[in-house]
Design an enzyme around this catalytic site. Structure first.
Site, PDB file in Angstrom:
ATOM      1  N   SER A 159       0.856  -1.186   0.000  1.00 46.09           N
ATOM      2  CA  SER A 159       0.000   0.000   0.000  1.00 46.09           C
ATOM      3  C   SER A 159       0.887   1.229   0.000  1.00 46.09           C
ATOM      4  O   SER A 159       2.053   1.171   0.406  1.00 46.09           O
ATOM      5  CB  SER A 159      -0.867   0.003   1.261  1.00 46.09           C
ATOM      6  OG  SER A 159      -1.381   1.281   1.542  1.00 46.09           O
ATOM      7  N   TYR A 184       0.896   0.146  10.766  1.00 44.54           N
ATOM      8  CA  TYR A 184       0.414  -0.305   9.459  1.00 44.54           C
ATOM      9  C   TYR A 184       1.477  -0.040   8.399  1.00 44.54           C
ATOM     10  O   TYR A 184       1.767  -0.896   7.552  1.00 44.54           O
ATOM     11  CB  TYR A 184      -0.873   0.431   9.109  1.00 44.54           C
ATOM     12  CG  TYR A 184      -1.421   0.123   7.729  1.00 44.54           C
ATOM     13  CD1 TYR A 184      -1.893  -1.142   7.412  1.00 44.54           C
ATOM     14  CD2 TYR A 184      -1.482   1.118   6.750  1.00 44.54           C
ATOM     15  CE1 TYR A 184      -2.406  -1.424   6.150  1.00 44.54           C
ATOM     16  CE2 TYR A 184      -1.995   0.850   5.485  1.00 44.54           C
ATOM     17  CZ  TYR A 184      -2.462  -0.421   5.191  1.00 44.54           C
ATOM     18  OH  TYR A 184      -2.958  -0.698   3.936  1.00 44.54           O
TER      19      TYR A 184
END
Length: 321
Positions: A159, A184
């Site tokens: 991502s 994350y």
């Protein structure tokens, strides 16, 4: 084979291309894919597109019954149990697959969690790093005997969130000061570094690895975010509607880059690179804009270091004698 340059190749596709677009003219009959989380969000669209192109798809799922319901009516799909946060579950899935005697052409590490509250799994590991990276690391290493030499691809869904953080080598498990977004980011950086080193290890056998940013898409991945957080981020308004629909991809568009990574003839002889919008991405600009790939995610020394750490933590390394 040398590593691939991290620069666009002019694929002819773009941010609005769909998974069906990139598969047009490609016949996957007789090919087998494993798509983790292939029953929800981008994973579901990935599974559907691969099946339409003729592939058989195995979907390892933490919620097998939910997966079977979501995939009902799709021919050529099978579901098996897999919890990426549980290494014994990973071992069980891999052993069952290996016992089937089949080879796999595409492994798409699509499943993941994002920005969850501090959660510990296994021996106290931080859940995002453990689920998004370590579980997939162990899965691919355990499946390695079945990953077809001379043409298989392993696709690691990262991502743009990898911009939030490199690997925190002094505290990978966030024992101190947990923050869900940098945690994350670390996990997504790990997804890129995994592909860098796997490609180095696998390319002599003709197995190539890629990582990618699928684009901004609202899917169940956002389950841990409150509506207020998504309003503050400017994604949705108070009614839950998209503020700028053009800023987000549809799930069909979001699935395109991982399908392109797994199947495109344009990537023959290439590997170890990070992709976005159905092309190889450029390095991140020096001005800090969130585009392209950060150098901390493509550094071969950090990739090798992460591989060694992952092998130590999981007890699995298919390439160690």
């Amino acid at each position: 084979m040398s590593t691939t340059a991290q620069h666009k190749i002019g694929s002819g596709f773009d941010a609005r291309s769909t998974a069906d677009d990139v598969l047009r003219g490609i016949d996957l009959t007789g090919r087998l894919a494993i798509v983790t989380g292939g029953y929800s969000g981008l994973g579901l669209e990935t599974t559907r597109a691969l099946v339409r192109a003729g592939a058989r798809v195995v979907v390892p799922a933490r919620r097998p019954e939910t997966a079977r319901e979501a995939l009902a009516g799709l021919d050529g799909v099978e579901v098996d149990a897999l919890d990426l946060g549980d290494l014994e579950s990973v071992r069980g899935f891999a052993e069952r697959f290996l016992a089937s005697g089949r080879t796999v052409d595409f492994v798409i590490n699509n499943a993941g969690i994002m920005a969850c509250p501090e959660t510990r799994v296994g021996p106290g590991w931080e859940a995002q790093f453990a689920t998004n990276h370590l579980g997939h690391y162990a899965l691919v290493n355990r499946l390695w005997p079945a990953i077809a030499p001379g043409g298989a691809r392993v696709v690691s869904v990262s991502s743009r969130g990898h911009h939030y953080s490199g690997i925190r080598w002094d505290d990978v498990q966030w024992r101190e000061g947990y923050d869900k977004w940098p945690a994350y980011g670390q996990a997504k950086t790990a997804n890129v570094l995994f592909a860098v080193h796997l490609d180095k290890l696998g390319r002599d056998a003709g197995v190539r690895a890629f990582s990618l940013h699928p684009g901004g898409i609202l899917t169940p991945l956002q389950r841990h975010l409150s509506r207020a957080e998504m309003v503050e981020a400017g994604w949705i308004d108070e009614n839950g509607d998209l503020v700028d629909p053009e800023a987000f991809k549809t799930p069909e568009q979001g699935a395109a880059t991982q399908v392109w990574a797994a199947t495109s003839p344009q990537l023959e002889g290439k590997g170890g690179v990070y992709l976005e919008d159905c092309d190889i991405a450029e390095p991140a600009p020096a001005d800090g804009a969130r585009a392209g790939v950060k150098d901390w995610a493509t550094d071969p020394e950090q990739a090798a270091r992460l591989w060694e750490l992952s092998a130590e933590l999981t007890g699995v390394d298919a390439f160690r004698g």
